[in-house]
Every structure is written in structure tokens, then in C-alpha cells.
Scaffold this motif. Sequence first.
Motif, PDB file in Angstrom:
ATOM      1  N   SER A 211       0.624  -1.264  -0.536  1.00 31.10           N
ATOM      2  CA  SER A 211      -0.177   0.053   0.073  1.00 31.10           C
ATOM      3  C   SER A 211       0.467   1.608  -0.251  1.00 31.10           C
ATOM      4  CB  SER A 211      -1.243   0.319   0.771  1.00 31.10           C
ATOM      5  OG  SER A 211      -0.395  -0.344   2.245  1.00 31.10           O
ATOM      6  N   LEU A 212       2.055   1.593   0.060  1.00 33.24           N
ATOM      7  CA  LEU A 212       2.468   2.141   0.651  1.00 33.24           C
ATOM      8  C   LEU A 212       3.397   2.575  -1.098  1.00 33.24           C
ATOM      9  CD1 LEU A 212       3.480   1.610   3.696  1.00 33.24           C
ATOM     10  CD2 LEU A 212       5.723   2.801   2.729  1.00 33.24           C
ATOM     11  N   GLY A 213       3.225   1.985  -1.824  1.00 27.58           N
ATOM     12  CA  GLY A 213       3.037   2.848  -4.009  1.00 27.58           C
ATOM     13  C   GLY A 213       2.093   3.763  -3.820  1.00 27.58           C
ATOM     14  N   ASN A 214       0.781   3.403  -2.875  1.00 26.99           N
ATOM     15  CA  ASN A 214       0.200   3.987  -3.940  1.00 26.99           C
ATOM     16  C   ASN A 214      -0.050   5.381  -3.149  1.00 26.99           C
ATOM     17  OD1 ASN A 214      -1.432   1.762  -4.412  1.00 26.99           O
ATOM     18  ND2 ASN A 214      -2.298   1.432  -2.567  1.00 26.99           N
ATOM     19  N   LEU A 215       1.370   5.614  -2.273  1.00 27.75           N
ATOM     20  CA  LEU A 215       1.604   6.873  -2.018  1.00 27.75           C
ATOM     21  C   LEU A 215       2.468   8.015  -2.708  1.00 27.75           C
ATOM     22  CD1 LEU A 215       1.083   6.395   2.024  1.00 27.75           C
ATOM     23  CD2 LEU A 215      -0.415   6.755   0.075  1.00 27.75           C
ATOM     24  N   ASP A 216       2.815   8.883  -2.381  1.00 27.64           N
ATOM     25  CA  ASP A 216       3.293   9.836  -3.069  1.00 27.64           C
ATOM     26  C   ASP A 216       4.332  10.941  -2.627  1.00 27.64           C
ATOM     27  OD1 ASP A 216       5.220  11.298  -5.231  1.00 27.64           O
ATOM     28  OD2 ASP A 216       3.924  12.962  -5.776  1.00 27.64           O
ATOM     29  N   PHE A 217       5.572   9.806  -1.538  1.00 27.94           N
ATOM     30  CA  PHE A 217       5.812  11.045  -0.354  1.00 27.94           C
ATOM     31  C   PHE A 217       7.262  11.799  -1.095  1.00 27.94           C
ATOM     32  CE2 PHE A 217       4.929   6.599   1.096  1.00 27.94           C
ATOM     33  CZ  PHE A 217       4.349   6.941   2.821  1.00 27.94           C
ATOM     34  N   ASN A 218       7.200  13.105  -0.380  1.00 31.32           N
ATOM     35  CA  ASN A 218       8.361  13.742  -1.052  1.00 31.32           C
ATOM     36  C   ASN A 218       9.695  13.191   0.000  1.00 31.32           C
ATOM     37  OD1 ASN A 218       9.380  16.048  -1.885  1.00 31.32           O
ATOM     38  ND2 ASN A 218       9.373  17.126   0.797  1.00 31.32           N
ATOM     39  N   ARG A 219       9.899  12.693   0.927  1.00 26.82           N
ATOM     40  CA  ARG A 219      11.372  12.012   1.084  1.00 26.82           C
ATOM     41  C   ARG A 219      10.401  10.797   2.084  1.00 26.82           C
ATOM     42  NH1 ARG A 219      13.643  17.319   5.171  1.00 26.82           N
ATOM     43  NH2 ARG A 219      11.358  17.768   5.583  1.00 26.82           N
ATOM     44  N   ILE A 220      11.322  10.172   1.419  1.00 28.18           N
ATOM     45  CA  ILE A 220      10.865   8.398   2.547  1.00 28.18           C
ATOM     46  C   ILE A 220      12.549   8.106   3.066  1.00 28.18           C
ATOM     47  CG2 ILE A 220      10.753   7.670   0.913  1.00 28.18           C
ATOM     48  CD1 ILE A 220       8.617   5.286   2.686  1.00 28.18           C
ATOM     49  N   ASP A 221      13.115   7.463   4.256  1.00 29.93           N
ATOM     50  CA  ASP A 221      14.741   7.314   4.335  1.00 29.93           C
ATOM     51  C   ASP A 221      13.741   6.278   5.687  1.00 29.93           C
ATOM     52  OD1 ASP A 221      16.609   6.372   5.411  1.00 29.93           O
ATOM     53  OD2 ASP A 221      17.084   8.094   6.423  1.00 29.93           O
ATOM     54  N   LEU A 222      13.802   4.705   4.257  1.00 27.59           N
ATOM     55  CA  LEU A 222      13.640   2.975   5.646  1.00 27.59           C
ATOM     56  C   LEU A 222      15.658   3.262   5.538  1.00 27.59           C
ATOM     57  CD1 LEU A 222      10.719   2.358   3.364  1.00 27.59           C
ATOM     58  CD2 LEU A 222      10.644   3.800   4.771  1.00 27.59           C
ATOM     59  N   SER A 223      16.180   3.570   5.817  1.00 21.65           N
ATOM     60  CA  SER A 223      17.963   2.794   5.705  1.00 21.65           C
ATOM     61  C   SER A 223      18.084   2.388   7.524  1.00 21.65           C
ATOM     62  CB  SER A 223      18.779   3.865   5.629  1.00 21.65           C
ATOM     63  OG  SER A 223      19.122   5.199   6.520  1.00 21.65           O
ATOM     64  N   ASN A 270      22.733   2.093  -2.199  1.00 20.25           N
ATOM     65  CA  ASN A 270      24.052   0.993  -1.560  1.00 20.25           C
ATOM     66  C   ASN A 270      23.268  -0.534  -0.838  1.00 20.25           C
ATOM     67  OD1 ASN A 270      23.692   3.535  -0.481  1.00 20.25           O
ATOM     68  ND2 ASN A 270      25.270   1.895   1.263  1.00 20.25           N
ATOM     69  N   HIS A 271      23.975  -1.196  -0.538  1.00 20.19           N
ATOM     70  CA  HIS A 271      23.442  -2.643   0.465  1.00 20.19           C
ATOM     71  C   HIS A 271      23.025  -2.978   0.684  1.00 20.19           C
ATOM     72  CE1 HIS A 271      27.818  -0.669   1.770  1.00 20.19           C
ATOM     73  NE2 HIS A 271      28.127  -1.497   2.687  1.00 20.19           N
ATOM     74  N   ASN A 272      22.356  -2.893  -0.208  1.00 22.87           N
ATOM     75  CA  ASN A 272      20.879  -4.160  -0.717  1.00 22.87           C
ATOM     76  C   ASN A 272      21.736  -5.694  -1.515  1.00 22.87           C
ATOM     77  OD1 ASN A 272      18.223  -3.139   0.783  1.00 22.87           O
ATOM     78  ND2 ASN A 272      19.210  -1.146  -0.810  1.00 22.87           N
ATOM     79  N   GLY A 273      19.850  -6.178  -2.367  1.00 21.33           N
ATOM     80  CA  GLY A 273      21.109  -7.590  -3.250  1.00 21.33           C
ATOM     81  C   GLY A 273      19.753  -6.789  -4.620  1.00 21.33           C
ATOM     82  N   PHE A 290      23.870  10.014  -4.914  1.00 25.61           N
ATOM     83  CA  PHE A 290      23.228   8.513  -5.525  1.00 25.61           C
ATOM     84  C   PHE A 290      24.093   7.461  -5.304  1.00 25.61           C
ATOM     85  CE2 PHE A 290      24.138   5.936  -9.196  1.00 25.61           C
ATOM     86  CZ  PHE A 290      22.903   5.639  -9.581  1.00 25.61           C
ATOM     87  N   ASN A 291      24.162   6.633  -4.589  1.00 22.34           N
ATOM     88  CA  ASN A 291      24.129   4.562  -4.562  1.00 22.34           C
ATOM     89  C   ASN A 291      23.573   3.802  -4.985  1.00 22.34           C
ATOM     90  OD1 ASN A 291      26.171   3.404  -3.404  1.00 22.34           O
ATOM     91  ND2 ASN A 291      27.034   4.645  -1.774  1.00 22.34           N
ATOM     92  N   VAL A 292      25.005   2.780  -5.550  1.00 27.25           N
ATOM     93  CA  VAL A 292      23.585   1.507  -5.536  1.00 27.25           C
ATOM     94  C   VAL A 292      24.802   0.865  -5.097  1.00 27.25           C
ATOM     95  CG1 VAL A 292      22.226   2.428  -7.710  1.00 27.25           C
ATOM     96  CG2 VAL A 292      24.733   2.140  -8.275  1.00 27.25           C
ATOM     97  N   SER A 293      25.805   0.683  -4.187  1.00 26.30           N
ATOM     98  CA  SER A 293      27.371  -0.243  -4.684  1.00 26.30           C
ATOM     99  C   SER A 293      26.660  -1.446  -3.460  1.00 26.30           C
ATOM    100  CB  SER A 293      28.396   0.986  -3.351  1.00 26.30           C
ATOM    101  OG  SER A 293      27.813   1.026  -2.578  1.00 26.30           O
ATOM    102  N   ALA A 312      33.503   6.704  -8.377  1.00 22.02           N
ATOM    103  CA  ALA A 312      33.676   4.589  -8.293  1.00 22.02           C
ATOM    104  C   ALA A 312      32.735   4.056  -7.062  1.00 22.02           C
ATOM    105  CB  ALA A 312      34.595   3.738  -8.721  1.00 22.02           C
ATOM    106  N   TYR A 313      33.047   5.269  -5.779  1.00 20.77           N
ATOM    107  CA  TYR A 313      32.287   4.306  -4.805  1.00 20.77           C
ATOM    108  C   TYR A 313      30.554   4.159  -4.610  1.00 20.77           C
ATOM    109  CZ  TYR A 313      37.495   5.287  -2.429  1.00 20.77           C
ATOM    110  OH  TYR A 313      38.537   5.131  -2.333  1.00 20.77           O
ATOM    111  N   ALA A 314      30.225   4.931  -5.719  1.00 18.96           N
ATOM    112  CA  ALA A 314      28.719   4.436  -6.106  1.00 18.96           C
ATOM    113  C   ALA A 314      28.658   3.369  -6.458  1.00 18.96           C
ATOM    114  CB  ALA A 314      28.308   5.890  -6.716  1.00 18.96           C
ATOM    115  N   TYR A 315      29.027   2.532  -6.759  1.00 20.61           N
ATOM    116  CA  TYR A 315      28.714   1.795  -7.829  1.00 20.61           C
ATOM    117  C   TYR A 315      29.499   0.447  -7.549  1.00 20.61           C
ATOM    118  CZ  TYR A 315      27.370   5.594 -11.024  1.00 20.61           C
ATOM    119  OH  TYR A 315      26.367   6.370 -12.034  1.00 20.61           O
TER     120      TYR A 315
END
Length: 333
Positions: A211-223, A270-273, A290-293, A312-315
Motif C-alpha cells: 500500500s505504500l506504493g499508492n502514496l507519493d512521499f516527498n522524502r522517505i528514509d527506510l535505511s 546501496n547495500h541491498n540485493g 546517488f549510491n547503488v554500491s 566509483a564508490y557509488a557503484y
Amino acid sequence: MDKTNTLLFSLFALLLTTSSSKDLCHKDDKNALLKIKKAMNDPYAMISWDSKDDCCTWVAVECGDATLNHRVTTLVIQNDGVSAQIPPEVGDLPYLQTIIFHKLPNLTGEIPPTIVKLRYLRYLWLSWNSLTGPVPEFLSQLKNLEYINLSFNNLSGSIPGSLSLLPKLGYLELSRNKLTGKIPESFGSFKGVVPDLFLSHNQLSGSIPKSLGNLDFNRIDLSRNKLEGDASMMFGAKKTAWSIDLSRNKFQFDISKVIVATTVNNLVLNHNGLTGSIPVQWTQLSLQTFNVSYNRLCGRIPQGGDLQRFDAYAYLHNKCLCGAPLRSCNKII
């Protein structure tokens, strides 16, 4: 000095005396504040409070105007060595709109239930303290709350789903605690505006409610939690998010077809699968962060936009990601 000037001076002095002696502070508010001062062991912020003075002039206190009968509306205690708990007498300031107890490392105990009496409360800011216990369920009864910040404490237990019932809530910050359990399903249907949501640095687990996908968050941090599964519903071309941080969890989904709103300025995954390749659409983003490492991404990093602005640290530490700023794809065997 002639008689006329002497008379004028006397009248002026009398006016000053009358004005300064007029106590705008309501006696019940003054009594409650003095009890709070005593319960908190006379902290430095309150040391100048004198029962002989108008409490509306006290440091850390603000009163409303005549339309509110000069009742106390704000109480701010911060950067103090006070060693105490939040006094229950806080609930005896019935017109209070703002409470700020910030950076009081020796402020302990639970958030007192007497706060539920503050029906005008708009801003509840209790951060960087040492509070324990749960995030109170009773907060959902304070229908005027617009801002809740309980970050940097030792709160534990689950997040009450009833917070989504607050009709005016625009900011919810529960980061840096010891909260466990799942993100409430009800957070996919906030009754009012969609609030900025900060739940980072806890021990939350399980999947994100779809259901969170139905919302338009301006800022969200679940890290920095233990969240898992598919979080792709947080993205979409029609959304207007500014900042999305899902880093350091256990999310697993293919990003190849994930469209990120062009309004996004901070994208931290970053740091997911995560699997798949970085979409060309992401070159349209104006990115500050930006970071997808530390994922399992593959393929060529698209050229253009801001993607090459990051080093490179972002990747780093992906399965087979290549292209600037990483090594050339031609060198991959």
C-alpha cells in the motif's frame, strides 16, 4: 526640573510600574511550569524562572496573544545537562502547541501519558535524548499534531499504525531508535497529507506494505533496517519524490525497468540485493546524492546526465557493472 516636567516624569514612572507589574501569564500555567522546573531539578534553562515574574517573559517559554488569553503555547528545553524524566505536569499546560526537549542526554523514562491532554499540540519534538519505552499509541488522539520527531532515543517495540489516523501530520521522524516489527500496513493510507517519513537506523523487518506504493512521499528514509523483498513500488514516473533512501536493508528486486521520478534529487540504494541493470531513464535525473554500491547489478552504466558525476564508490561491489566511472566493459572477460 519644573512642576510640569516633575508631574510628567511621575506619571511616566507610574505607567512603567503598572505595565511591568501586570502579569499576563495565567496562574495555572505558572504553577505548572514551576512544578516542571522542580521535577527537572532546576536545569540551567529554567534557573532564571522566578515566581515573582511574568512567566510569559521566562526563557524557554512563549505565550499566545490576547486571543489565547496569553496562555503558554511553547516550551523549549535543549542542550542541557538536566537529569530527570519528562514531568507529567507538562500535560497541565492545556494550550501548549509546541514541546521541544532536544539534546538532553540524561532525559530518561517514557513519554508521559499526560501529554494526551494537550489537544492543541502541533509540534512534538523529543529528539537526541535517552527516552525509553514504546512510541505511544495515545499520540493518535492528538488530532492537531503536524510534526513528530522522536529520533535519537532508545524507544523500542513496534510502530503504532494508529499514527496514520492523524489528519494533519506532515512529518514523522522515528529514526535512530530500537524499533522492531513491520512497517504498519496502515502507513499506506494516511488520513491527511502524505508525511515525510523517516524510519532509519532501527531494527524493522519484513516486507514493505504494498500500500505504500499508492502514496507519493516527498522524502522517505527506510535505511539501516532489516527490511526485505520488493520495494520497486516506491518508484514511478508520476510521483514527485525528492529523496528516497532504502540503503542497508535486504531488498531484492530487478531495477532494470524501474522508472524514477525526475524530481528525485537523492537516490540511495546501496547495500541491498538489487539485480538487473541501471535504466537509461536514470540519466534524466538531476542527482545530488546517488549510491547503488554493494548490490548484484550488471551491465553498462548509462552515459549522460549525472551518473558519471559520481565516483566509483557509488557503484563498487556489484556483480558485473561496468563503464565509467568503473572499468571499461571491454575489459570484462
